[in-house]
Design a protein around this motif. Structure first.
Motif, PDB file in Angstrom:
ATOM      1  N   LEU A  91     -11.396  -2.869  54.884  1.00 38.55           N
ATOM      2  CA  LEU A  91     -10.970  -3.882  53.918  1.00 38.55           C
ATOM      3  C   LEU A  91     -10.452  -5.134  54.622  1.00 38.55           C
ATOM      4  CD1 LEU A  91      -9.134  -1.670  51.255  1.00 38.55           C
ATOM      5  CD2 LEU A  91     -11.340  -2.830  51.017  1.00 38.55           C
ATOM      6  N   VAL A  92      -9.681  -4.940  55.694  1.00 36.50           N
ATOM      7  CA  VAL A  92      -9.176  -6.091  56.450  1.00 36.50           C
ATOM      8  C   VAL A  92     -10.341  -6.853  57.075  1.00 36.50           C
ATOM      9  CG1 VAL A  92      -7.812  -6.792  58.457  1.00 36.50           C
ATOM     10  CG2 VAL A  92      -6.915  -5.076  56.883  1.00 36.50           C
ATOM     11  N   TYR A  93     -11.349  -6.135  57.539  1.00 44.13           N
ATOM     12  CA  TYR A  93     -12.508  -6.795  58.145  1.00 44.13           C
ATOM     13  C   TYR A  93     -13.241  -7.651  57.114  1.00 44.13           C
ATOM     14  CZ  TYR A  93     -16.458  -7.427  61.303  1.00 44.13           C
ATOM     15  OH  TYR A  93     -17.415  -7.978  62.127  1.00 44.13           O
ATOM     16  N   ALA A  95     -11.822  -9.087  54.642  1.00 42.53           N
ATOM     17  CA  ALA A  95     -10.968 -10.264  54.483  1.00 42.53           C
ATOM     18  C   ALA A  95     -11.186 -11.246  55.619  1.00 42.53           C
ATOM     19  CB  ALA A  95      -9.500  -9.836  54.428  1.00 42.53           C
ATOM     20  N   GLU A  96     -11.403 -10.738  56.827  1.00 42.36           N
ATOM     21  CA  GLU A  96     -11.689 -11.613  57.973  1.00 42.36           C
ATOM     22  C   GLU A  96     -12.987 -12.387  57.752  1.00 42.36           C
ATOM     23  OE1 GLU A  96     -11.464  -9.942  61.951  1.00 42.36           O
ATOM     24  OE2 GLU A  96     -10.415  -8.210  61.117  1.00 42.36           O
ATOM     25  N   ALA A  98     -14.181 -13.282  55.049  1.00 45.86           N
ATOM     26  CA  ALA A  98     -13.970 -14.293  54.012  1.00 45.86           C
ATOM     27  C   ALA A  98     -13.196 -15.497  54.537  1.00 45.86           C
ATOM     28  CB  ALA A  98     -13.232 -13.675  52.824  1.00 45.86           C
ATOM     29  N   SER A  99     -12.341 -15.288  55.537  1.00 43.28           N
ATOM     30  CA  SER A  99     -11.520 -16.395  56.032  1.00 43.28           C
ATOM     31  C   SER A  99     -11.085 -16.156  57.477  1.00 43.28           C
ATOM     32  CB  SER A  99     -10.282 -16.577  55.143  1.00 43.28           C
ATOM     33  OG  SER A  99      -9.408 -17.547  55.695  1.00 43.28           O
ATOM     34  N   VAL A 102      -7.202 -15.224  58.350  1.00 45.44           N
ATOM     35  CA  VAL A 102      -6.665 -13.869  58.455  1.00 45.44           C
ATOM     36  C   VAL A 102      -6.479 -13.497  59.922  1.00 45.44           C
ATOM     37  CG1 VAL A 102      -7.113 -11.435  57.979  1.00 45.44           C
ATOM     38  CG2 VAL A 102      -7.688 -13.161  56.267  1.00 45.44           C
ATOM     39  N   ARG A 139     -14.959 -10.762  64.549  1.00 45.99           N
ATOM     40  CA  ARG A 139     -15.985 -11.095  63.567  1.00 45.99           C
ATOM     41  C   ARG A 139     -17.365 -11.033  64.229  1.00 45.99           C
ATOM     42  NH1 ARG A 139     -14.438 -14.983  59.320  1.00 45.99           N
ATOM     43  NH2 ARG A 139     -16.225 -16.207  60.004  1.00 45.99           N
TER      44      ARG A 139
END
Length: 300
Positions: A91-93, A95-96, A98-99, A102, A139
């Motif tokens: 989930l954190v990845y 978010a990464e 997306a922006s 983060v 990323r």
């Protein structure tokens, strides 16, 4: 199971009903408390059926099974903690992806000049970076590995996490994972505070070290984990851009905690299992405060 005979036709005897569901007729009684119970409230017992309350009361007196290291055996075979950690990282990845912010706001960084020209990092009042960085990964366009960074870490967690979680019990496994990740961040902060890093690799190396120690203690097959560990150590020092501090810090922390878990005397096991993570966390806090004081000395 005890039952009442069916009342004869025309009898004025009231039809018994379930004590939890008054509108449901039943002639079955709980073999423990003798109250009437309907099919929904029946629980199979050694003899007859019991109601849900009697079953719950009886379970209070049943001792939970223990793992070989004294932890409570999970009620379910599903490695909940391992899967939860994988889910959080994924989930954190997302978010990464997306922006970029983060990564910038939560990666491991001791002290550096941020985009806005101000100092940022652990030394500048952001100690949470020591923790949050272990859930971040490169990323797809970042560094030498890109998306393979999270793929390898999550594969390793999936491969050895369930077995360690089963042997250690959930809270010991959580402590091992988190403190190993923190150990990597703290060593990076002490040695190279100006460097940035992301990844669960410190925590994963901690699991490698713990798997080896516990496997040796109980006669398990440690050859595969040694091979995997050696290969990863070679990559750590041979490939540019990899934080060796994060890997070594996590490995040492995980191995030392595993020694405390596996070799604690039986009589003092619970005390040592609690004290070891607490002492480790306090030591990390002291090291971080000392380094922070050194970095900020003379700064107005």
């Amino acid at each position: 199971m005890s039952t009442d005979p069916n009342p004869s036709p025309g009898s004025d005897t009231p039809v018994p009903t379930c004590y939890r569901h008054p509108g449901r007729e039943t002639y079955v009684r709980c073999t423990r408390c003798d109250r009437y119970i309907c099919p929904e409230c029946m629980r199979d017992a050694a003899v007859g059926h019991q109601c849900v309350e009697c079953v719950a009361e009886g379970n209070k007196n049943v001792r939970r099974a223990r793992t070989v290291l004294g932890g409570r055996a999970p009620e379910s075979a599903t490695p909940v903690v391992t899967y939860s950690l994988i889910g959080i990282c994924v989930l954190v990845y997302l978010a990464e992806l997306a922006s970029w912010k983060v990564v910038e706001d939560f990666m491991m960084l001791g002290v550096a000049v941020g985009r806005e020209g101000r100092l940022v990092g652990v030394a500048e009042g952001e100690p949470y970076r020591l923790f949050t960085s272990m859930f971040l990964h490169q990323r797809p366009s970042g560094g030498s590995f890109g998306i393979t960074h999270i793929l390898f870490n999550m594969w390793a967690l999936w491969a050895i996490g369930p077995e360690l979680e089963r042997v250690l019990g959930r809270w010991r496994f959580v402590a091992l994972y988190v403190l190993s990740g923190l150990g990597g961040s703290v060593l990076l902060y002490l040695v190279e505070p100006g460097s940035a890093a992301v990844g669960a690799s410190g925590a994963i190396f901690g699991l490698f070290g713990a798997f080896f120690i516990i496997g040796r203690k109980f006669g398990g097959q440690v050859g595969p984990i040694v091979f995997l560990l050696v290969i990863n150590l070679v990559i750590t020092f041979a490939v540019p851009g990899i934080s060796w501090q994060g890997h070594i810090g996590g490995l040492v922390t995980g191995a030392l905690l595993a020694v405390a878990y596996a070799y604690a005397p039986a009589k003092q096991r619970q005390l040592i299992h609690i004290a070891a993570p607490v002492v480790t966390l306090v030591l990390f806090a002291i090291l971080v405060m000392v380094k922070t004081a050194d970095l900020t000395a003379g700064v107005a």
